[in-house]
Design an enzyme around this catalytic site. Structure first.
Site, PDB file in Angstrom:
ATOM      1  N   LEU A 138      10.325 -20.764  -4.859  1.00 20.04           N
ATOM      2  CA  LEU A 138       9.330 -19.894  -4.226  1.00 20.04           C
ATOM      3  C   LEU A 138       7.963 -19.994  -4.913  1.00 20.04           C
ATOM      4  O   LEU A 138       7.868 -19.886  -6.131  1.00 20.04           O
ATOM      5  CB  LEU A 138       9.833 -18.438  -4.315  1.00 20.04           C
ATOM      6  CG  LEU A 138       8.872 -17.350  -3.831  1.00 20.04           C
ATOM      7  CD1 LEU A 138       8.736 -17.376  -2.309  1.00 20.04           C
ATOM      8  CD2 LEU A 138       9.347 -15.958  -4.281  1.00 20.04           C
ATOM      9  N   HIS A 154       2.266   3.693  -8.878  1.00 24.69           N
ATOM     10  CA  HIS A 154       2.062   2.267  -9.162  1.00 24.69           C
ATOM     11  C   HIS A 154       3.250   1.693  -9.932  1.00 24.69           C
ATOM     12  O   HIS A 154       3.725   0.605  -9.648  1.00 24.69           O
ATOM     13  CB  HIS A 154       0.767   2.062  -9.957  1.00 24.69           C
ATOM     14  CG  HIS A 154      -0.482   2.388  -9.188  1.00 24.69           C
ATOM     15  ND1 HIS A 154      -0.670   1.981  -7.887  1.00 24.69           N
ATOM     16  CD2 HIS A 154      -1.594   3.093  -9.523  1.00 24.69           C
ATOM     17  CE1 HIS A 154      -1.845   2.416  -7.458  1.00 24.69           C
ATOM     18  NE2 HIS A 154      -2.419   3.093  -8.430  1.00 24.69           N
ATOM     19  N   ASP A 205       0.834  -1.210   0.000  1.00 25.60           N
ATOM     20  CA  ASP A 205       0.000   0.000   0.000  1.00 25.60           C
ATOM     21  C   ASP A 205       0.870   1.261   0.000  1.00 25.60           C
ATOM     22  O   ASP A 205       2.010   1.246   0.477  1.00 25.60           O
ATOM     23  CB  ASP A 205      -0.924  -0.030   1.237  1.00 25.60           C
ATOM     24  CG  ASP A 205      -2.091   0.914   1.089  1.00 25.60           C
ATOM     25  OD1 ASP A 205      -2.358   1.391  -0.038  1.00 25.60           O
ATOM     26  OD2 ASP A 205      -2.755   1.195   2.110  1.00 25.60           O
TER      27      ASP A 205
HETATM   28  C1  IPE Z   1      -5.343  -2.747  -0.090  1.00 27.78           C
HETATM   29  O1  IPE Z   1      -5.032  -1.426  -0.243  1.00 27.78           O
HETATM   30  C2  IPE Z   1      -5.394  -3.432  -1.447  1.00 27.78           C
HETATM   31  C3  IPE Z   1      -4.110  -3.582  -2.104  1.00 27.78           C
HETATM   32  C4  IPE Z   1      -2.942  -3.279  -1.615  1.00 27.78           C
HETATM   33  C5  IPE Z   1      -4.164  -4.188  -3.402  1.00 27.78           C
HETATM   34  P1  IPE Z   1      -6.174  -0.311  -0.373  1.00 27.78           P
HETATM   35  O2  IPE Z   1      -5.471   0.986  -0.551  1.00 27.78           O
HETATM   36  O3  IPE Z   1      -7.163  -0.704  -1.402  1.00 27.78           O
HETATM   37  O4  IPE Z   1      -6.866  -0.399   1.064  1.00 27.78           O
HETATM   38  P2  IPE Z   1      -7.752   0.651   1.854  1.00 27.78           P
HETATM   39  O5  IPE Z   1      -8.772   1.205   0.889  1.00 27.78           O
HETATM   40  O6  IPE Z   1      -6.818   1.735   2.354  1.00 27.78           O
HETATM   41  O7  IPE Z   1      -8.339  -0.125   2.978  1.00 27.78           O
HETATM   42  C1  IPE Z   2      -1.581   0.326  -3.311  1.00 24.46           C
HETATM   43  O1  IPE Z   2      -1.394   1.693  -3.337  1.00 24.46           O
HETATM   44  C2  IPE Z   2      -1.875  -0.249  -4.675  1.00 24.46           C
HETATM   45  C3  IPE Z   2      -3.249  -0.736  -4.846  1.00 24.46           C
HETATM   46  C4  IPE Z   2      -4.183  -0.701  -3.943  1.00 24.46           C
HETATM   47  C5  IPE Z   2      -3.595  -1.292  -6.119  1.00 24.46           C
HETATM   48  P1  IPE Z   2      -2.608   2.706  -3.296  1.00 24.46           P
HETATM   49  O2  IPE Z   2      -3.000   3.020  -4.693  1.00 24.46           O
HETATM   50  O3  IPE Z   2      -3.712   2.213  -2.438  1.00 24.46           O
HETATM   51  O4  IPE Z   2      -1.909   3.953  -2.615  1.00 24.46           O
HETATM   52  P2  IPE Z   2      -2.518   4.943  -1.520  1.00 24.46           P
HETATM   53  O5  IPE Z   2      -3.044   4.099  -0.406  1.00 24.46           O
HETATM   54  O6  IPE Z   2      -3.603   5.708  -2.194  1.00 24.46           O
HETATM   55  O7  IPE Z   2      -1.370   5.781  -1.095  1.00 24.46           O
HETATM   56 MG    MG Z   3      -4.111   2.372  -0.487  1.00 24.63          MG
END
Ligand code: IPE
Ligand code: IPE
Ligand code: MG
Length: 256
Positions: free
Chosen positions: A137, A43, A26
């Site tokens: 792995l 990303h 995240d």
């Molecule tokens: C969790 O992250 C999903 C992934 C890392 C793929 P999110 O950014 O979607 O989670 P929330 O919305 O903060 O709970």
């Molecule tokens: C995690 O990063 C990637 C996915 C959930 C696909 P985010 O896109 O959720 O990044 P933040 O949480 O907005 O910083």
């Molecule tokens: Mg996120």
């Protein structure tokens, strides 16, 4: 700053490695926002961390790595972000497949990828087929994954088996449920890492994480390196995992 570790054996006990590491990757959006850039840049940067972490787990001989790449709830994001994430995934598998295969990594996808576009599905199929006999792995990519959806699917499969008479209602136990999840046959994660500081599971592996050690860092996913992974593993190795029982010391303590 974590110092670069040259000899990991000095710092990580190879006899008590986690058998399965799960990661909620995240913070890509926040990483980009800090740089006044679009979320998509975050990303893309996150893919570098993923590559590094897979390689490090492979080198450490961690048996299973499961990463959360796209949740069933992430469809709520703008279409262009969703499309970009799918494109990145195709690109990652395309670029990395040869190296993953050479390193004996077995790629697996958990989640319903049948709803993804054909290009995505084809690339996934290619990765699964190419690496299916590899013994190193096990690299699980959670894609269009949601733990609740996973459980609903497992319940449906179990009900079908009961109706067809293949299993009896009374024989259903925890192991039965576990075996019908995407992770059937794989040990539960010993360690869950979440980057970017949120203290929640966001519908990830709810069944499998029952006794997993949690390790949350404020580090944003694109900044996560192998040193952060080693720090998480070292921390994990200091934990006292009781699974509801007492520690060895307490067991022998008559005064309890
Ligand atoms: C969790 O992250 C999903 C992934 C890392 C793929 P999110 O950014 O979607 O989670 P929330 O919305 O903060 O709970
Ligand atoms: C995690 O990063 C990637 C996915 C959930 C696909 P985010 O896109 O959720 O990044 P933040 O949480 O907005 O910083
Ligand atoms: Mg996120």
């Amino acid at each position: 700053m974590l110092r670069r570790i040259t000899n990991i054996n000095e710092l990580i006990d190879s006899d008590s490695l986690p058998r399965h590491i799960a990661i909620i990757m995240d913070g890509n959006g926040r990483w980009a926002r800090k740089r006044l850039m679009p979320r998509t840049v975050g990303h893309r940067a996150g893919m570098g961390s993923l590559k590094e972490v897979v390689k490090a787990c492979d080198e450490l001989k961690i048996p299973v790595l499961t990463v959360y790449a796209f949740s069933t709830e992430n469809w709520k994001r703008p279409d262009n972000e969703v499309q970009f994430l799918m494109k990145l995934l195709v690109e990652f598998l395309h670029k990395e497949l040869d190296e993953l295969n050479e390193n004996d990594v077995r790629v697996n996808v958990i989640g319903d990828y049948s709803v993804l576009n054909h290009e995505c599905q084809d690339e996934i199929q290619r990765a699964l087929l190419t690496t299916r006999n590899n013994q190193g792995l096990l690299f699980n990519i959670a894609l269009n994954y949601g733990a609740r959806a996973e459980m609903v699917e497992a319940i449906k499969k179990i009900v079908d088996k009961v109706i067809s008479g293949e299993i009896s209602r009374d024989s259903i136990c925890e192991a039965t449920v576990a075996s019908f999840l995407y992770t059937g046959g794989v040990p539960d994660p010993d360690l869950l890492i979440r980057t970017a500081g949120e203290l929640r599971l966001s519908n990830f592996l709810l069944w499998q994480l029952a006794y997993t050690e949690l390790w949350v860092t404020d580090c944003l996913w694109p900044d996560f390196t192998r040193e952060n992974l080693f720090a998480a593993i070292r921390d994990y190795q200091q934990r006292d995992r009781r699974f509801g029982a007492l520690t060895a010391l307490e067991k022998g303590d008559e005064s309890v």
